[in-house]
Design a protein around this motif. Sequence first.
Motif, PDB file in Angstrom:
ATOM      1  N   GLU A  21      46.855  34.713  41.116  1.00  0.00           N
ATOM      2  CA  GLU A  21      47.670  34.122  40.056  1.00  0.00           C
ATOM      3  C   GLU A  21      46.810  33.718  38.856  1.00  0.00           C
ATOM      4  N   ASP A  22      45.687  33.105  39.118  1.00  0.00           N
ATOM      5  CA  ASP A  22      44.784  32.712  38.043  1.00  0.00           C
ATOM      6  C   ASP A  22      44.221  33.949  37.331  1.00  0.00           C
ATOM      7  N   GLY A  23      43.896  34.978  38.093  1.00  0.00           N
ATOM      8  CA  GLY A  23      43.397  36.218  37.514  1.00  0.00           C
ATOM      9  C   GLY A  23      44.419  36.895  36.626  1.00  0.00           C
ATOM     10  N   LEU A  24      45.668  36.909  37.067  1.00  0.00           N
ATOM     11  CA  LEU A  24      46.741  37.485  36.241  1.00  0.00           C
ATOM     12  C   LEU A  24      46.891  36.708  34.943  1.00  0.00           C
ATOM     13  N   ARG A  25      46.913  35.397  35.055  1.00  0.00           N
ATOM     14  CA  ARG A  25      47.081  34.538  33.882  1.00  0.00           C
ATOM     15  C   ARG A  25      45.947  34.769  32.875  1.00  0.00           C
ATOM     16  N   LYS A  26      44.717  34.785  33.364  1.00  0.00           N
ATOM     17  CA  LYS A  26      43.560  34.974  32.482  1.00  0.00           C
ATOM     18  C   LYS A  26      43.545  36.369  31.866  1.00  0.00           C
ATOM     19  N   PHE A  62      54.816  32.982  38.781  1.00  0.00           N
ATOM     20  CA  PHE A  62      53.989  34.101  39.186  1.00  0.00           C
ATOM     21  C   PHE A  62      54.671  35.441  38.888  1.00  0.00           C
ATOM     22  N   SER A  63      55.913  35.593  39.287  1.00  0.00           N
ATOM     23  CA  SER A  63      56.611  36.868  39.085  1.00  0.00           C
ATOM     24  C   SER A  63      56.973  37.112  37.617  1.00  0.00           C
ATOM     25  N   GLN A  64      57.072  36.068  36.823  1.00  0.00           N
ATOM     26  CA  GLN A  64      57.404  36.249  35.411  1.00  0.00           C
ATOM     27  C   GLN A  64      56.273  36.890  34.617  1.00  0.00           C
ATOM     28  N   TYR A  68      57.640  39.604  32.070  1.00  0.00           N
ATOM     29  CA  TYR A  68      57.540  39.353  30.636  1.00  0.00           C
ATOM     30  C   TYR A  68      56.309  39.969  29.964  1.00  0.00           C
ATOM     31  N   TYR A  69      55.320  40.374  30.756  1.00  0.00           N
ATOM     32  CA  TYR A  69      54.098  40.893  30.139  1.00  0.00           C
ATOM     33  C   TYR A  69      53.641  42.232  30.704  1.00  0.00           C
ATOM     34  N   LEU A  70      53.337  42.273  31.982  1.00  0.00           N
ATOM     35  CA  LEU A  70      52.700  43.457  32.560  1.00  0.00           C
ATOM     36  C   LEU A  70      53.532  44.728  32.434  1.00  0.00           C
ATOM     37  N   ARG A  71      54.838  44.590  32.469  1.00  0.00           N
ATOM     38  CA  ARG A  71      55.711  45.772  32.363  1.00  0.00           C
ATOM     39  C   ARG A  71      56.233  46.002  30.940  1.00  0.00           C
ATOM     40  N   VAL A  72      55.942  45.079  30.027  1.00  0.00           N
ATOM     41  CA  VAL A  72      56.536  45.137  28.691  1.00  0.00           C
ATOM     42  C   VAL A  72      55.557  45.597  27.613  1.00  0.00           C
ATOM     43  N   TYR A  73      54.373  45.050  27.617  1.00  0.00           N
ATOM     44  CA  TYR A  73      53.438  45.291  26.514  1.00  0.00           C
ATOM     45  C   TYR A  73      52.525  46.480  26.810  1.00  0.00           C
ATOM     46  N   PRO A  74      52.326  47.335  25.812  1.00  0.00           N
ATOM     47  CA  PRO A  74      51.516  48.536  26.020  1.00  0.00           C
ATOM     48  C   PRO A  74      50.039  48.262  26.285  1.00  0.00           C
ATOM     49  N   VAL A  75      49.597  47.050  26.079  1.00  0.00           N
ATOM     50  CA  VAL A  75      48.209  46.691  26.347  1.00  0.00           C
ATOM     51  C   VAL A  75      47.912  46.724  27.855  1.00  0.00           C
ATOM     52  N   PHE A  76      48.963  46.722  28.685  1.00  0.00           N
ATOM     53  CA  PHE A  76      48.811  46.764  30.137  1.00  0.00           C
ATOM     54  C   PHE A  76      49.264  48.130  30.651  1.00  0.00           C
ATOM     55  N   SER A  77      48.449  48.721  31.476  1.00  0.00           N
ATOM     56  CA  SER A  77      48.836  49.989  32.096  1.00  0.00           C
ATOM     57  C   SER A  77      48.361  49.972  33.545  1.00  0.00           C
ATOM     58  N   HIS A  78      49.248  49.562  34.405  1.00  0.00           N
ATOM     59  CA  HIS A  78      48.918  49.475  35.822  1.00  0.00           C
ATOM     60  C   HIS A  78      49.728  50.499  36.601  1.00  0.00           C
ATOM     61  N   SER A  79      49.189  50.865  37.731  1.00  0.00           N
ATOM     62  CA  SER A  79      49.825  51.867  38.577  1.00  0.00           C
ATOM     63  C   SER A  79      51.048  51.288  39.293  1.00  0.00           C
ATOM     64  N   LEU A  80      51.868  52.192  39.778  1.00  0.00           N
ATOM     65  CA  LEU A  80      53.022  51.782  40.575  1.00  0.00           C
ATOM     66  C   LEU A  80      52.554  51.044  41.824  1.00  0.00           C
ATOM     67  N   VAL A 117      45.119  43.973  44.005  1.00  0.00           N
ATOM     68  CA  VAL A 117      45.469  43.457  42.674  1.00  0.00           C
ATOM     69  C   VAL A 117      44.218  43.001  41.936  1.00  0.00           C
ATOM     70  N   LEU A 118      43.362  42.264  42.602  1.00  0.00           N
ATOM     71  CA  LEU A 118      42.145  41.767  41.958  1.00  0.00           C
ATOM     72  C   LEU A 118      41.222  42.919  41.542  1.00  0.00           C
ATOM     73  N   ARG A 119      41.154  43.956  42.360  1.00  0.00           N
ATOM     74  CA  ARG A 119      40.351  45.134  41.996  1.00  0.00           C
ATOM     75  C   ARG A 119      40.904  45.801  40.742  1.00  0.00           C
ATOM     76  N   GLU A 120      42.241  45.926  40.682  1.00  0.00           N
ATOM     77  CA  GLU A 120      42.882  46.546  39.507  1.00  0.00           C
ATOM     78  C   GLU A 120      42.677  45.715  38.252  1.00  0.00           C
ATOM     79  N   LEU A 121      42.598  44.393  38.424  1.00  0.00           N
ATOM     80  CA  LEU A 121      42.373  43.514  37.277  1.00  0.00           C
ATOM     81  C   LEU A 121      40.887  43.454  36.911  1.00  0.00           C
ATOM     82  N   HIS A 122      40.048  44.082  37.731  1.00  0.00           N
ATOM     83  CA  HIS A 122      38.593  44.086  37.536  1.00  0.00           C
ATOM     84  C   HIS A 122      38.006  42.686  37.697  1.00  0.00           C
ATOM     85  N   ILE A 123      38.504  41.973  38.690  1.00  0.00           N
ATOM     86  CA  ILE A 123      38.019  40.617  38.978  1.00  0.00           C
ATOM     87  C   ILE A 123      37.237  40.640  40.290  1.00  0.00           C
TER      88      ILE A 123
END
Length: 123
Positions: A21-26, A62-64, A68-80, A117-123
């Motif tokens: 959760e902290d990693g997603l927020r940051k 957490f789910s928001q 509101y961000y990960l699926r909306v803004y083009p700055v994020f591109s994560h896999s299914l 998730v943490l690996r995908e976030l590069h944390i």
Amino acid sequence: MLSSDEKVRMMQAYLLLYEVEDGLRKTIQQRMSSIYGPHWFDNAPTSQHMKPLKTAFQNLTFSQYETYYLRVYPVFSHSLLFFTHLNILYPLRNKVAHHHCLTTYEFQMIKRSSRFVLRELHI
């Protein structure tokens, strides 16, 4: 009463979920700020022709973050698969947050999905 193994499992689960959760927020704050500037919370929705959120970023659930961000803004591109792992974590996070004991299988799911998730976030 929880056994000592169950207590350890719950503490470890809490720490993993906190890290996710902290990693997603940051990650959201860093990426949005780098693209939309220091006032990204207000600037980003306007630039995307969306209404600004009424809830402050730090008050989102957490789910928001995903909604509101990960699926909306083009700055994020994560896999299914990334989103699949996040969706595995949501109900388990709620279970831990409400102090409901996890099964061994649920704990293993938290470990596996959190690591992914943490690996995908590069944390």
